[in-house]
Write an enzyme that holds these catalytic residues in place. Structure first.
Site, mmCIF file in Angstrom:
data_model
loop_
_atom_site.group_PDB
_atom_site.id
_atom_site.type_symbol
_atom_site.label_atom_id
_atom_site.label_comp_id
_atom_site.label_asym_id
_atom_site.label_seq_id
_atom_site.Cartn_x
_atom_site.Cartn_y
_atom_site.Cartn_z
ATOM 1 N N ASN A 109 0.840 -1.198 0.000
ATOM 2 C CA ASN A 109 0.000 0.000 0.000
ATOM 3 C C ASN A 109 0.879 1.253 0.000
ATOM 4 O OD1 ASN A 109 -2.478 1.529 0.323
ATOM 5 N ND2 ASN A 109 -1.888 1.855 2.464
ATOM 6 N N HIS A 111 0.843 5.245 1.269
ATOM 7 C CA HIS A 111 0.114 6.185 2.139
ATOM 8 C C HIS A 111 0.832 7.539 2.115
ATOM 9 C CE1 HIS A 111 -2.528 7.467 5.336
ATOM 10 N NE2 HIS A 111 -1.482 8.006 5.920
HETATM 11 C C1 GRF Z 1 -2.521 8.737 -2.933
HETATM 12 O O1 GRF Z 1 -2.247 9.914 -2.222
HETATM 13 C C2 GRF Z 1 -2.162 7.538 -2.098
HETATM 14 O O2 GRF Z 1 -1.094 7.761 -1.237
HETATM 15 C C3 GRF Z 1 -3.425 7.304 -1.305
HETATM 16 O O3 GRF Z 1 -4.463 7.608 -2.193
HETATM 17 C C4 GRF Z 1 -4.021 8.550 -3.171
HETATM 18 C C5 GRF Z 1 -4.303 7.968 -4.517
HETATM 19 O O4 GRF Z 1 -4.014 8.844 -5.566
HETATM 20 N N1 GRF Z 1 -3.466 5.975 -0.766
HETATM 21 P P1 GRF Z 1 -4.053 8.354 -7.081
HETATM 22 O O5 GRF Z 1 -5.430 7.750 -7.330
HETATM 23 O O6 GRF Z 1 -2.970 7.343 -7.264
HETATM 24 O O7 GRF Z 1 -3.845 9.580 -7.899
#
Ligand code: GRF
Length: 218
Positions: A109, A111
């Site tokens: 994942n 974050h």
């Molecule tokens: C990102 O900030 C990621 O860290 C979080 O959700 C967001 C997803 O952005 N888990 P994207 O859809 O990849 O543009």
């Protein structure tokens, strides 16, 4: 070494998915995305996948009795594609216990904060950055980690910081951190595909070239 089969779960715009697609197309990662699955029909990431000839699936939560049966449906798609690594790239649904057990240490994942700060239940999207700006931290950043049973608690693979200036807003911080995310998510997936990540309890060891050579000879 054959290419590792990857499944990516998304809920939104999919810029992190795009960073993976770009890295793979540039030949930097020894892996291929076999399926992109979204719980939202409007997720632009589905479109990104299709533009790159990757099979994209929308699975509607409403079509399933509960979270377990929904997760079973996701697993079914992943299994049908022989997926070996699952990447959560902005996926907002909770994974079932069976899902986590089935893919133990094979779910990654991303974050948008330095875990263990500003993470866990309720910390998603802009809320993460609002909390960081309000707290007044001088650095924030991004974390790539393995997924375990709790929210954002699994072993950390990579982290990178960004500076938080007095002028920063949640939105500007989000943009700065996204740039870092787009670098460290592909990097972590690359390391996984090369068999370089070794989980030891809460900690992740990154195996170096020499060790990797010895490992592959045995
Ligand atoms: C990102 O900030 C990621 O860290 C979080 O959700 C967001 C997803 O952005 N888990 P994207 O859809 O990849 O543009």
């Amino acid at each position: 070494m054959p290419q590792l089969k990857i499944g990516v779960l998304i809920s939104g715009s999919g810029t992190n998915l795009q960073s993976l697609i770009d890295s793979m197309e540039a030949g930097c990662i020894n892996g291929s995305i076999e399926a992109v699955i979204s719980d939202k029909s409007s997720a632009y990431g589905l479109e990104r996948a299709r533009q790159h000839n990757i099979d994209a699936f929308f699975l509607n939560h409403k079509d399933y009795e509960n979270n377990e049966s929904y997760n079973e449906a996701v697993i079914k798609v992943l299994e049908s594609r022989g997926v070996e690594l699952v990447v959560l790239a902005g996926y907002l649904k909770i994974l079932s216990r069976r899902f986590i057990e089935k893919y133990r240490n094979r779910i990654i994942n991303i974050h948008p904060s330095l875990i263990p700060s500003f993470c866990g239940k309720g910390y998603y999207g802009l809320k993460v950055h609002e909390a960081a700006v309000q707290y007044g931290v001088r650095v924030s950043g991004a974390t790539v980690h393995f997924v375990d049973e709790e929210a954002d608690t699994g072993p950390i693979i990579l982290q990178e910081t960004v500076e938080v200036n007095f002028e920063d807003t949640a939105e500007s911080l989000q943009q700065k951190i996204l740039k870092v995310e787009h670098r460290i998510l592909p990097q972590a997936v690359k390391l996984f595909c090369e068999g370089r990540l070794e989980v030891q309890g809460r900690r992740v060891r990154i195996i170096n070239n020499e060790e990797l050579r010895i490992k592959s000879e045995n």
